[in-house]
Design a protein around this motif. Sequence first.
Motif, PDB file in Angstrom:
ATOM      1  N   SER A  35      -0.544  32.228  -8.787  1.00 12.25           N
ATOM      2  CA  SER A  35      -0.403  32.071  -7.342  1.00 12.25           C
ATOM      3  C   SER A  35      -1.787  32.060  -6.699  1.00 12.25           C
ATOM      4  N   TRP A  37      -3.999  31.917  -2.956  1.00 12.74           N
ATOM      5  CA  TRP A  37      -4.075  32.071  -1.510  1.00 12.74           C
ATOM      6  C   TRP A  37      -5.465  31.601  -1.110  1.00 12.74           C
ATOM      7  N   ASN A  68       4.374  28.764  -9.444  1.00 14.35           N
ATOM      8  CA  ASN A  68       3.673  29.689  -8.563  1.00 14.35           C
ATOM      9  C   ASN A  68       3.166  28.972  -7.312  1.00 14.35           C
ATOM     10  N   CYS A  71      -0.977  28.290  -1.811  1.00 16.07           N
ATOM     11  CA  CYS A  71      -0.938  28.367  -0.350  1.00 16.07           C
ATOM     12  C   CYS A  71      -2.344  28.291   0.226  1.00 16.07           C
ATOM     13  N   ALA A  98       0.388  40.370   3.129  1.00 18.25           N
ATOM     14  CA  ALA A  98       1.772  39.890   3.023  1.00 18.25           C
ATOM     15  C   ALA A  98       1.925  38.976   1.808  1.00 18.25           C
ATOM     16  N   PHE A  99       0.956  38.083   1.620  1.00 17.04           N
ATOM     17  CA  PHE A  99       1.001  37.201   0.448  1.00 17.04           C
ATOM     18  C   PHE A  99       0.918  38.024  -0.842  1.00 17.04           C
ATOM     19  N   LEU A 101       1.628  41.237  -1.378  1.00 20.62           N
ATOM     20  CA  LEU A 101       2.828  42.058  -1.591  1.00 20.62           C
ATOM     21  C   LEU A 101       4.010  41.205  -2.008  1.00 20.62           C
ATOM     22  N   ASP A 102       4.117  39.983  -1.443  1.00 21.87           N
ATOM     23  CA  ASP A 102       5.178  39.071  -1.842  1.00 21.87           C
ATOM     24  C   ASP A 102       5.042  38.685  -3.321  1.00 21.87           C
ATOM     25  N   GLN A 103       3.830  38.394  -3.744  1.00 21.64           N
ATOM     26  CA  GLN A 103       3.618  38.003  -5.142  1.00 21.64           C
ATOM     27  C   GLN A 103       3.833  39.155  -6.122  1.00 21.64           C
ATOM     28  N   ASN A 105       6.199  41.231  -5.645  1.00 17.73           N
ATOM     29  CA  ASN A 105       7.617  41.546  -5.442  1.00 17.73           C
ATOM     30  C   ASN A 105       7.824  42.932  -4.838  1.00 17.73           C
ATOM     31  N   VAL A 107       8.001  43.279  -1.432  1.00 11.77           N
ATOM     32  CA  VAL A 107       8.674  43.093  -0.138  1.00 11.77           C
ATOM     33  C   VAL A 107       9.893  42.225  -0.323  1.00 11.77           C
TER      34      VAL A 107
END
Length: 107
Positions: A35, A37, A68, A71, A98-99, A101-103, A105, A107
């Motif tokens: 992933s 960012w 993945n 972004c 936020a990105f 924590l999302d990756q 898992n 949140v």
Amino acid sequence: LYPILRGNPNEEKFFQYMMEYSPMNNVQKGRTYPSCWLTGGLNDPRVAYWEPAKFAATLRHENPDNPNPICMKMDLSAGHFSASDRYKYYKELAADYAFLLDQLNLV
């Protein structure tokens, strides 16, 4: 510790050296990338705004089946060191977290 990032790209030895560490020129087709960012600022004097955009587009184009996310967040009012306003900085930091924590898992 750190390689000397100097040299004339018109000379073959320096050109080859620069190509070895160029992320844009080392994207491999069909590879699963983690992933990403990617961030940029329109008024950045060091990294032009199109560089993260071009890198994101290349990653997506060369690896369309990558599961993945790739972004990109482009700040149209920031320079190289992001936002100078404290509250805008916190807002940008929140998007970064936020990105992350999302990756993870979480949140």
